[in-house]
Design an enzyme around this catalytic site. Structure first.
Site, PDB file in Angstrom:
ATOM      1  N   GLN A  25      -8.082  14.073   4.905  1.00 32.66           N
ATOM      2  CA  GLN A  25      -7.520  13.271   3.819  1.00 32.66           C
ATOM      3  C   GLN A  25      -8.507  13.149   2.656  1.00 32.66           C
ATOM      4  O   GLN A  25      -9.630  12.672   2.836  1.00 32.66           O
ATOM      5  CB  GLN A  25      -7.178  11.868   4.316  1.00 32.66           C
ATOM      6  CG  GLN A  25      -6.579  10.986   3.226  1.00 32.66           C
ATOM      7  CD  GLN A  25      -5.929   9.744   3.802  1.00 32.66           C
ATOM      8  OE1 GLN A  25      -6.623   8.788   4.172  1.00 32.66           O
ATOM      9  NE2 GLN A  25      -4.623   9.739   3.891  1.00 32.66           N
ATOM     10  N   PHE A  82       0.862  -1.185   0.000  1.00 35.02           N
ATOM     11  CA  PHE A  82       0.000   0.000   0.000  1.00 35.02           C
ATOM     12  C   PHE A  82       0.894   1.229   0.000  1.00 35.02           C
ATOM     13  O   PHE A  82       2.065   1.147   0.381  1.00 35.02           O
ATOM     14  CB  PHE A  82      -0.888   0.009   1.259  1.00 35.02           C
ATOM     15  CG  PHE A  82      -2.362  -0.087   0.984  1.00 35.02           C
ATOM     16  CD1 PHE A  82      -2.885  -1.090   0.186  1.00 35.02           C
ATOM     17  CD2 PHE A  82      -3.259   0.815   1.550  1.00 35.02           C
ATOM     18  CE1 PHE A  82      -4.255  -1.187  -0.038  1.00 35.02           C
ATOM     19  CE2 PHE A  82      -4.624   0.728   1.339  1.00 35.02           C
ATOM     20  CZ  PHE A  82      -5.127  -0.277   0.532  1.00 35.02           C
ATOM     21  N   HIS A  93     -12.321  11.758   2.596  1.00 36.91           N
ATOM     22  CA  HIS A  93     -12.263  10.368   3.034  1.00 36.91           C
ATOM     23  C   HIS A  93     -12.034  10.171   4.522  1.00 36.91           C
ATOM     24  O   HIS A  93     -12.703   9.364   5.161  1.00 36.91           O
ATOM     25  CB  HIS A  93     -11.126   9.697   2.247  1.00 36.91           C
ATOM     26  CG  HIS A  93     -10.949   8.246   2.504  1.00 36.91           C
ATOM     27  ND1 HIS A  93     -11.944   7.332   2.274  1.00 36.91           N
ATOM     28  CD2 HIS A  93      -9.896   7.542   2.969  1.00 36.91           C
ATOM     29  CE1 HIS A  93     -11.500   6.119   2.575  1.00 36.91           C
ATOM     30  NE2 HIS A  93     -10.273   6.227   3.022  1.00 36.91           N
ATOM     31  N   LEU A 113     -15.787   4.999  -2.738  1.00 35.84           N
ATOM     32  CA  LEU A 113     -14.348   4.716  -2.763  1.00 35.84           C
ATOM     33  C   LEU A 113     -13.946   3.659  -3.784  1.00 35.84           C
ATOM     34  O   LEU A 113     -14.636   2.659  -3.973  1.00 35.84           O
ATOM     35  CB  LEU A 113     -13.885   4.251  -1.380  1.00 35.84           C
ATOM     36  CG  LEU A 113     -12.367   4.330  -1.236  1.00 35.84           C
ATOM     37  CD1 LEU A 113     -11.920   5.767  -1.031  1.00 35.84           C
ATOM     38  CD2 LEU A 113     -11.863   3.454  -0.132  1.00 35.84           C
ATOM     39  N   ARG A 127      -1.126   9.249  -0.214  1.00 37.41           N
ATOM     40  CA  ARG A 127      -2.442   9.665  -0.716  1.00 37.41           C
ATOM     41  C   ARG A 127      -2.528  11.162  -0.982  1.00 37.41           C
ATOM     42  O   ARG A 127      -3.135  11.589  -1.962  1.00 37.41           O
ATOM     43  CB  ARG A 127      -3.518   9.295   0.307  1.00 37.41           C
ATOM     44  CG  ARG A 127      -3.747   7.822   0.350  1.00 37.41           C
ATOM     45  CD  ARG A 127      -4.798   7.452   1.345  1.00 37.41           C
ATOM     46  NE  ARG A 127      -5.041   6.021   1.232  1.00 37.41           N
ATOM     47  CZ  ARG A 127      -5.875   5.354   1.996  1.00 37.41           C
ATOM     48  NH1 ARG A 127      -6.552   5.983   2.933  1.00 37.41           N
ATOM     49  NH2 ARG A 127      -6.040   4.063   1.829  1.00 37.41           N
ATOM     50  N   GLU A 157      -7.471   1.688  -2.528  1.00 37.67           N
ATOM     51  CA  GLU A 157      -6.056   1.807  -2.877  1.00 37.67           C
ATOM     52  C   GLU A 157      -5.482   0.435  -3.248  1.00 37.67           C
ATOM     53  O   GLU A 157      -4.415   0.341  -3.866  1.00 37.67           O
ATOM     54  CB  GLU A 157      -5.304   2.394  -1.678  1.00 37.67           C
ATOM     55  CG  GLU A 157      -3.863   2.721  -1.969  1.00 37.67           C
ATOM     56  CD  GLU A 157      -3.222   3.524  -0.838  1.00 37.67           C
ATOM     57  OE1 GLU A 157      -3.921   4.294  -0.165  1.00 37.67           O
ATOM     58  OE2 GLU A 157      -2.011   3.367  -0.645  1.00 37.67           O
ATOM     59  N   HIS A 161      -9.021  11.074  -0.412  1.00 42.98           N
ATOM     60  CA  HIS A 161      -8.529   9.854  -1.051  1.00 42.98           C
ATOM     61  C   HIS A 161      -8.448  10.133  -2.544  1.00 42.98           C
ATOM     62  O   HIS A 161      -9.363  10.714  -3.116  1.00 42.98           O
ATOM     63  CB  HIS A 161      -9.491   8.702  -0.760  1.00 42.98           C
ATOM     64  CG  HIS A 161      -8.926   7.351  -1.060  1.00 42.98           C
ATOM     65  ND1 HIS A 161      -8.664   6.934  -2.341  1.00 42.98           N
ATOM     66  CD2 HIS A 161      -8.557   6.332  -0.246  1.00 42.98           C
ATOM     67  CE1 HIS A 161      -8.170   5.700  -2.294  1.00 42.98           C
ATOM     68  NE2 HIS A 161      -8.084   5.310  -1.033  1.00 42.98           N
TER      69      HIS A 161
HETATM   70  C1  LIG Z   1     -14.785   3.106   1.729  1.00 46.23           C
HETATM   71  C2  LIG Z   1     -13.726   3.112   2.793  1.00 46.23           C
HETATM   72  C3  LIG Z   1     -12.725   2.155   2.772  1.00 46.23           C
HETATM   73  C4  LIG Z   1     -11.751   2.152   3.753  1.00 46.23           C
HETATM   74  N1  LIG Z   1     -10.785   1.193   3.717  1.00 46.23           N
HETATM   75  C5  LIG Z   1      -9.861   1.145   4.702  1.00 46.23           C
HETATM   76  C6  LIG Z   1      -8.873   0.117   4.701  1.00 46.23           C
HETATM   77  O1  LIG Z   1      -8.832  -0.743   3.835  1.00 46.23           O
HETATM   78  N2  LIG Z   1      -7.972   0.109   5.696  1.00 46.23           N
HETATM   79  C7  LIG Z   1      -7.970   1.035   6.706  1.00 46.23           C
HETATM   80  O2  LIG Z   1      -7.124   0.956   7.585  1.00 46.23           O
HETATM   81  N3  LIG Z   1      -8.917   2.012   6.732  1.00 46.23           N
HETATM   82  C8  LIG Z   1      -9.856   2.084   5.771  1.00 46.23           C
HETATM   83  N4  LIG Z   1     -10.806   3.074   5.794  1.00 46.23           N
HETATM   84  C9  LIG Z   1     -10.913   3.929   6.991  1.00 46.23           C
HETATM   85  C10 LIG Z   1     -11.583   3.135   8.108  1.00 46.23           C
HETATM   86  O3  LIG Z   1     -12.553   2.287   7.570  1.00 46.23           O
HETATM   87  C11 LIG Z   1     -12.249   4.032   9.151  1.00 46.23           C
HETATM   88  O4  LIG Z   1     -11.364   5.020   9.572  1.00 46.23           O
HETATM   89  C12 LIG Z   1     -12.649   3.199  10.360  1.00 46.23           C
HETATM   90  O5  LIG Z   1     -13.450   2.124   9.965  1.00 46.23           O
HETATM   91  C13 LIG Z   1     -13.359   4.011  11.430  1.00 46.23           C
HETATM   92  O6  LIG Z   1     -13.750   3.115  12.442  1.00 46.23           O
HETATM   93  P1  LIG Z   1     -14.348   3.617  13.814  1.00 46.23           P
HETATM   94  O7  LIG Z   1     -14.532   2.410  14.674  1.00 46.23           O
HETATM   95  O8  LIG Z   1     -13.533   4.730  14.344  1.00 46.23           O
HETATM   96  O9  LIG Z   1     -15.771   4.235  13.429  1.00 46.23           O
HETATM   97  P2  LIG Z   1     -16.929   3.723  12.446  1.00 46.23           P
HETATM   98  O10 LIG Z   1     -16.700   2.384  11.901  1.00 46.23           O
HETATM   99  O11 LIG Z   1     -17.174   4.842  11.522  1.00 46.23           O
HETATM  100  O12 LIG Z   1     -18.142   3.592  13.434  1.00 46.23           O
HETATM  101  C14 LIG Z   1     -18.724   4.709  14.053  1.00 46.23           C
HETATM  102  C15 LIG Z   1     -19.838   4.223  14.950  1.00 46.23           C
HETATM  103  O13 LIG Z   1     -20.291   5.313  15.741  1.00 46.23           O
HETATM  104  C16 LIG Z   1     -21.701   5.373  15.693  1.00 46.23           C
HETATM  105  N5  LIG Z   1     -22.118   6.743  15.954  1.00 46.23           N
HETATM  106  C17 LIG Z   1     -21.649   7.876  15.370  1.00 46.23           C
HETATM  107  N6  LIG Z   1     -22.272   8.946  15.908  1.00 46.23           N
HETATM  108  C18 LIG Z   1     -23.139   8.468  16.833  1.00 46.23           C
HETATM  109  C19 LIG Z   1     -24.090   9.072  17.703  1.00 46.23           C
HETATM  110  N7  LIG Z   1     -24.283  10.400  17.743  1.00 46.23           N
HETATM  111  N8  LIG Z   1     -24.839   8.278  18.489  1.00 46.23           N
HETATM  112  C20 LIG Z   1     -24.685   6.937  18.462  1.00 46.23           C
HETATM  113  N9  LIG Z   1     -23.794   6.314  17.674  1.00 46.23           N
HETATM  114  C21 LIG Z   1     -23.037   7.075  16.866  1.00 46.23           C
HETATM  115  C22 LIG Z   1     -22.045   4.868  14.312  1.00 46.23           C
HETATM  116  O14 LIG Z   1     -23.378   4.461  14.239  1.00 46.23           O
HETATM  117  C23 LIG Z   1     -21.049   3.719  14.194  1.00 46.23           C
HETATM  118  O15 LIG Z   1     -21.545   2.581  14.845  1.00 46.23           O
HETATM  119  C24 LIG Z   1     -11.774   3.119   4.791  1.00 46.23           C
HETATM  120  C25 LIG Z   1     -12.768   4.086   4.802  1.00 46.23           C
HETATM  121  C26 LIG Z   1     -13.720   4.096   3.785  1.00 46.23           C
HETATM  122  C27 LIG Z   1     -14.724   5.189   3.768  1.00 46.23           C
END
Ligand SMILES: Cc1cc2nc3c(=O)[nH]c(=O)nc-3n(C[C@H](O)[C@H](O)[C@H](O)COP(=O)(O)OP(=O)(O)OC[C@H]3O[C@@H](n4cnc5c(N)ncnc54)[C@H](O)[C@@H]3O)c2cc1C
Length: 603
Positions: A232, A119, A377, A248, A312, A251, A234
């Site tokens: 960021q 990557f 992103h 998306l 990126r 990558e 993407h």
């Molecule tokens: C399409 C895409 C592909 C990606 N691919 C990769 C990858 O291959 N590798 C990598 O390392 N990263 C990748 N990323 C980045 C990565 O996926 C995210 O940064 C990561 O999943 C965020 O995880 P999190 O647990 O912080 O939050 P999230 O998975 O975003 O979860 C947030 C949670 O909080 C809850 N929530 C939010 N606000 C509230 C509220 N007010 N009340 C109650 N609940 C709430 C939501 O409902 C959800 O359950 C990608 C991102 C995207 C968009």
């Protein structure tokens, strides 16, 4: 009507960070409630595609935690919290193996170990993956595990406020989307794991849930946000058809050998490699092709990676520039081509991309190129936390995952987020559990706070006239995209701040009609307030940083400036005003400094 659900530890968010924290907190013997806006298993993490970065060394045994640490710091241009980068690099391999032990089925090397793919910005192939559906496997595994250990979940609930007592945070309040019933969650400690914030941009890869709620909840409770200028973009989102613009394109396409060309057929990334890093990339098409062949055949190689695997921020700026200068594709992007590889390999390694383009754009990526362009992103900035524990600057409040700042500095390397969730989700879960053992038992939330919160929930329905939240949202998106995008200037940023001030005034009188049951306009009122806070923090921080670094590019302050080398921009609330300040970065300890060839070179 108010339901009350007391817990020792309340976790807001059921993505990778929230679920990993929940497992840790239950295993520490606490009663744990996890609240999420959508259904369990649907959090944004499920969309992650390319993989999770950990120096397992299965594909190239020269890899090590210290090289991963170095890559992360170099990618972030040394604005990272070095202790976070160290813990992440050291602990990621163990967290990935643990996930496998809990049932995750990763792609395999020929000798049966977890396969790793290259990557951008990673020296060696480092991303453990499941085709291009890695997030799905991560969420599925953690969901099974958390349900198995007894985590209590509250699905389709939106938290609108954190409750504060004299000792710090003591719970939260919100409502259930299904029926509009208000819900109180008294808690000894609270972990924010609410993910990102980029629904405030028109073209975005973010799911509907990512309205920056956690950043704004923490900010209003008195926590400090840092690095908010670093958004960021993407480089590769879909640009066509319009309905899927921003979706998306992982990558992993470039990791597997995808080539970027402009409308003239030129492989333009050769022209955009930073001179100080050019030596890390192939010198010719032939070397780049031989690197792809070695990858395809599973051979370790000393050849250098193709120019498309630059970081990126750099690739996004390159694509933006090509389009702006008139060398773009018919729908305003550039071409990304993987069709020169065997069709069977493309379908096996990139099944989601194959389906996505076939179904949504009627393009067969095994036959011809995709059209791609930058999409908002990921937030590198977020809540300031202590590396070891995820503790914020407000007692009783913790944060983990995308909402927490520090790991990535000014630019995130792909794949570092999923292991961020595992490493720091677990740490926050353990620390919040330990603190909960000492905190006062959860009781009812303060009566005045509850009454005020219930009034705020009812207010948009009570107004007989007022603005439409959808319209305000569209205006905010247009402002952020046109004035606070990939390239920024003082004039644009100041204009954006003025407009956001005006939107904040209009927010006070938004009106919603219809029932409380599953009313997206009602949800949007509260989400918009959060988006406005986050947008203001992004614009004000971007105005403050008078240089270009990582993902932050100022046309009026080109290049990095040494006086910003050791500065984070921080924002915090002072009454109704947002205070912006510069705070020193954490010192890079001597034992870590040795892993960077030289700090000047790393920058
Ligand atoms: C399409 C895409 C592909 C990606 N691919 C990769 C990858 O291959 N590798 C990598 O390392 N990263 C990748 N990323 C980045 C990565 O996926 C995210 O940064 C990561 O999943 C965020 O995880 P999190 O647990 O912080 O939050 P999230 O998975 O975003 O979860 C947030 C949670 O909080 C809850 N929530 C939010 N606000 C509230 C509220 N007010 N009340 C109650 N609940 C709430 C939501 O409902 C959800 O359950 C990608 C991102 C995207 C968009």
């Amino acid at each position: 009507m108010l339901e009350s659900h007391p817990h020792d530890v309340l976790i807001i968010g059921a993505g990778g960070a929230g679920l990993r924290a929940a497992v840790a907190a239950v295993e520490a013997g606490r009663s744990v409630g996890v609240v999420c806006k959508s259904l369990l298993g649907k959090a944004h993490t499920v969309m992650a595609e390319g993989g999770m970065a950990a120096s397992l060394g299965h594909v190239d045994d020269r890899d090590s935690w210290s090289t991963h640490f170095r890559d992360t710091m170099v990618g972030g241009r040394l604005l990272n919290n070095p202790r976070k980068a160290e813990l992440h690099a050291r602990e990621a391999p163990e967290r990935v193996r643990e996930l496998e032990y809990w049932g995750a089925v990763f792609d395999r090397t020929r000798d049966g170990r977890i396969l790793q793919r290259p990557f951008g910005g990673h020296t060696y192939p480092r991303l453990a993956h499941v085709g291009d559906r890695t997030g799905l496997e991560l969420i599925r595994t953690l969901q099974d595990r958390s349900v198995g250990v007894g985590v209590q979940t509250y699905q389709e609930v939106i938290i609108t406020r954190l409750a504060l007592s004299a000792d710090g945070v003591c719970g939260a309040i919100g409502y259930r989307r299904v029926d509009g019933v208000p819900m109180a969650f008294p808690a000894r400690t609270v972990i924010l794991a609410t993910g990102g914030a980029l629904r405030s941009f028109t073209v975005t890869s973010n799911s509907w849930e990512l309205s920056g709620d956690g950043y704004a909840l923490a900010y209003r409770a008195g926590a400090e946000l840092i690095d908010m200028e670093f958004v960021q973009f993407h480089p590769t989102g879909m640009v066509h058809p319009p309905g899927v613009r921003g979706l998306l394109v992982t990558e992993a396409v470039r990791g597997e050998g995808g080539i970027l060309r402009n409308a003239l057929g030129e492989r333009f990334m050769w022209d955009y490699l930073p001179e100080d890093r050019r030596h890390e990339y192939a010198a010719t098409d032939e070397e780049a092709r031989a690197w792809v062949d070695a990858l395809t055949e599973g051979r370790v190689t000393d050849l250098r990676r193709p120019p498309e695997l630059s970081t990126r921020d750099n690739v996004a700026r390159a694509i933006y520039t090509e389009v702006k200068e008139g060398r773009g594709s018919p729908h305003g992007g550039v071409f990304l081509d993987i069709s020169y590889l065997p069709a069977e390999r493309v379908r096996r390694k990139l099944p989601s991309m194959y389906d996505q383009f076939k179904e949504l754009a009627d393009v067969d990526i095994t036959v011809g190129p995709m059209e791609v362009g930058p999409t908002a992103h990921y937030m590198m900035g977020g809540i300031r936390v202590v590396a070891e524990t995820g503790a914020t600057t407000v007692p009783g409040l913790y944060a983990a995952g995308e909402v927490a700042a520090g790991l990535h500095g000014s630019n995130r390397l792909g794949g570092n987020s999923l292991t961020d969730l595992l490493v720091f989700g677990r740490r926050a879960g353990e620390a919040a559990s330990e603190a909960a053992a000492e905190a006062a038992p959860p009781d009812e939330l303060p009566a005045g706070f509850v009454a005020e919160s219930l009034d705020a929930l009812a207010a948009p329905f009570d107004r007989t006239e007022g603005g439409d939240p959808n319209r305000l949202h569209a205006e905010l998106q247009e402002t952020m995209s046109s004035l606070v995008g990939i390239f920024r200037t003082e004039a644009d940023l100041s204009a954006a701040i003025d407009r956001i001030d005006e939107y904040k005034a209009r927010w006070q009188s938004l009106r919603v009609a219809g029932p409380r049951r599953f009313n997206p306009a009602w949800d949007l009122v509260f989400e918009l307030r959060n988006m406005l806070t986050v947008s203001e923090a992004i614009a004000r921080s971007a105005l403050e940083r008078t240089e270009s670094r990582g993902a932050h590019s100022r046309l009026d302050h080109v290049g990095m400036r040494s006086e910003w080398d050791d500065r984070n921009v921080a924002v915090r609330r002072d009454g109704d005003a947002m205070l912006v300040s510069q705070t020193p970065t954490l010192e890079l300890p001597a034992e870590l400094r040795q892993y960077l060839a030289s700090t000047t070179e790393a920058r």
